[in-house]
Design an enzyme around this catalytic site. Structure first.
Site, PDB file in Angstrom:
ATOM      1  N   LYS A  53       0.841  -1.203   0.000  1.00 30.41           N
ATOM      2  CA  LYS A  53       0.000   0.000   0.000  1.00 30.41           C
ATOM      3  C   LYS A  53       0.871   1.246   0.000  1.00 30.41           C
ATOM      4  O   LYS A  53       0.638   2.204  -0.735  1.00 30.41           O
ATOM      5  CB  LYS A  53      -0.927   0.001   1.223  1.00 30.41           C
ATOM      6  CG  LYS A  53      -2.068  -1.003   1.101  1.00 30.41           C
ATOM      7  CD  LYS A  53      -2.791  -1.245   2.418  1.00 30.41           C
ATOM      8  CE  LYS A  53      -3.811  -2.366   2.274  1.00 30.41           C
ATOM      9  NZ  LYS A  53      -4.450  -2.749   3.530  1.00 30.41           N
ATOM     10  N   GLN A  97      -4.633  -1.394   9.711  1.00 25.22           N
ATOM     11  CA  GLN A  97      -4.531  -2.720   9.089  1.00 25.22           C
ATOM     12  C   GLN A  97      -5.172  -3.785   9.995  1.00 25.22           C
ATOM     13  O   GLN A  97      -4.828  -3.879  11.173  1.00 25.22           O
ATOM     14  CB  GLN A  97      -3.054  -3.048   8.820  1.00 25.22           C
ATOM     15  CG  GLN A  97      -2.835  -4.347   8.087  1.00 25.22           C
ATOM     16  CD  GLN A  97      -3.420  -4.367   6.664  1.00 25.22           C
ATOM     17  OE1 GLN A  97      -3.283  -3.405   5.913  1.00 25.22           O
ATOM     18  NE2 GLN A  97      -4.080  -5.441   6.309  1.00 25.22           N
ATOM     19  N   ASP A 120     -10.913   3.012   4.363  1.00 30.68           N
ATOM     20  CA  ASP A 120     -11.347   1.621   4.206  1.00 30.68           C
ATOM     21  C   ASP A 120     -12.866   1.532   4.050  1.00 30.68           C
ATOM     22  O   ASP A 120     -13.389   0.501   3.625  1.00 30.68           O
ATOM     23  CB  ASP A 120     -10.943   0.796   5.453  1.00 30.68           C
ATOM     24  CG  ASP A 120      -9.734  -0.084   5.180  1.00 30.68           C
ATOM     25  OD1 ASP A 120      -9.462  -0.382   3.997  1.00 30.68           O
ATOM     26  OD2 ASP A 120      -9.065  -0.477   6.160  1.00 30.68           O
TER      27      ASP A 120
END
Ligand code: NAD
Length: 298
Positions: A53, A97, A120
Site C-alpha cells: 500500500k 490494518q 477503508d
C-alpha cells in the site's frame, strides 16, 4: 473464449490517471493527499499488505507513512493515536490494518477513525451511507474494485442476477449493496446457505469471497457468466506455496464470459481503490466535489 480480466493492468491504468488528478489537486487546490497506515503487531501477511500500500501510494504521489506498534499496545493507546491523527489537518486518510490483536476491539477502533478519513469505508456511518446509496461516501476498496471490473465487461447491470458468496463486512455485504445499486437482483450466500450450485447456476454475475480454495465449481456456473474471484488462499502445490482463489479457475474459465485470475485480478484493484479513496477523502476535507473530481476521467 473467456476474457481473463487483467486486474493488474486495469489497476495500473487507473493509478496513472489518478496520479494526474493528484497533480491537479496539488497545483490548483494546494491539497497534498496524505495517507497514514497503522500496523499493530508483526503479522507477516499484514506487513506485506502494508508495504504494498505504501509503495503504491508513493508511486501515485500520495504522501504515505506507516506507523508500527508492537503487539502489546493497549486499545486505549491505539484510540489515542487515531484521535491525534483525526486532528492532523494534513492527514487525509487513516487505515488501520486488520486483523488487530485479540485484546483490541476492531469495531471501537474503526469507529474512532473520523468518517471523512475512513479510507477503508468500514466506519458505521460510511456503511450506513453505502446502504442508503449516498453520494460522496467512502466505500470499501475490494468490493468497489470488483464492481469496477464487472462494469468494464458489462456496463449496464440492470436486471442481472448476481450472486455474492460470503457475507463479511469487508467484502460480501458491501458487494451486495453495490450490485443492488446497479439494479441487479442480488442473492447473498453464506456458510449456512443450502443449494449453492442452484443459486449460482442462475447467476449472470458471481462474486466469490469465501476463503476456500477451488470452492466454486465449473458445474455451478451458467454459460456466459461473469465470475469475480476475491479469494486469496495459499496452497501447497508440489511442495511449493501458491496463491489461488475461491474458484476452480481452469474449469470455470471454459464456460464464462469473463473471469478474474488469482493473483492479478481483484487484489491490485483493492490497492488502486485505496488510493482513489484517499483522494476522495482529501477532496472531502478540502471542499472539492469528490464525486465529480475523481469520477471524471478515471
Ligand atoms: P471472511 O472469513 O470474513 O468471510 C468468509 C465468508 O464466507 C463468510 O461470510 C462465510 O459465511 C462464507 N462462507 C464460509 N464457508 C462457506 C460455505 N461453505 N458456503 C458459503 N459461504 C461460506 O472472509 P473475507 O474477509 O470476506 O475474505 C474472503 C476471501 O477474500 C479470503 O480469501 C480473503 O483473503 C480474500 N480477500 C481478498 C481481498 C483482495 O484484495 N483480493 C480483500 C479482502 C479479502
Amino acid at each position: 473464449m473467456a476474457i481473463i480480466i487483467d486486474g493488474k493492468k486495469i489497476a495500473n491504468d487507473l493509478c496513472k490517471k489518478l496520479s494526474q488528478k493528484i497533480n491537479i489537486l496539488k497545483v490548483e487546490h494546494n491539497i497534498f493527499p496524505c495517507l497514514k497506515v497503522i500496523l499493530v503487531g508483526s503479522n507477516p501477511a499484514s506487513q506485506v499488505y502494508v508495504r504494498n500500500k505504501q509503495k503504491k501510494a508513493e508511486s501515485v504521489g500520495i504522501n504515505s507513512e506507516t506507523v508500527v506498534f508492537s503487539d502489546n499496545l493497549s486499545e486505549d493507546e491505539l484510540i489515542e493515536k487515531i484521535s491525534e491523527l483525526n486532528k492532523e489537518r494534513f492527514v487525509h486518510g487513516i487505515l488501520v490494518q486488520l486483523p488487530l490483536p485479540n485484546h483490541i476491539s476492531a469495531s471501537r477502533v474503526i469507529n474512532t477513525v473520523s468518517v471523512e478519513k475512513d479510507v477503508d469505508g468500514f466506519h458505521d456511518e460510511n456503511v450506513g451511507r453505502l446502504v442508503k446509496g449516498e453520494r460522496n461516501c467512502l466505500i470499501p476498496c475490494t468490493p468497489k474494485g470488483s464492481l469496477d471490473l464487472i462494469k468494464l465487461v458489462e456496463s449496464n447491470l440492470s436486471g442481472k442476477n448476481a450472486v455474492v458468496i460470503g457475507r463479511s463486512n469487508i467484502v460480501g455485504k458491501p458487494m451486495f449493496h453495490l450490485l443492488l445499486q446497479e439494479n441487479c437482483t442480488v442473492t447473498i450466500l453464506h456458510s449456512q446457505s443450502k443449494d449453492l450450485a442452484e443459486y449460482c447456476s442462475k447467476a449472470d454475475i458471481v462474486v466469490a469471497a469465501v476463503g476456500k480454495p477451488n470452492f466454486v465449481q465449473k458445474n455451478w456456473i451458467k454459460e456466459g457468466a461473469i465470475v469475480i474471484d476475491v479469494g486469496i488462499n495459499s496452497v501447497n502445490i508440489g511442495g511449493k506455496p501458491k496463491l489461488v482463489g475461491d474458484v476452480d479457475f481452469d474449469g470455470v474459465k471454459e464456460k464464462v464470459k469473463a473471469i478474474t485470475p488469482v493473483p492479478g485480478g481483484v487484489g491490485p484493484m483493492t490497492i488502486a481503490f485505496l488510493m482513489i479513496n484517499t483522494v476522495i477523502a482529501a477532496c472531502l476535507q478540502g471542499k472539492v466535489d469528490a464525486y465529480d473530481f475523481v469520477s471524471s476521467g478515471l
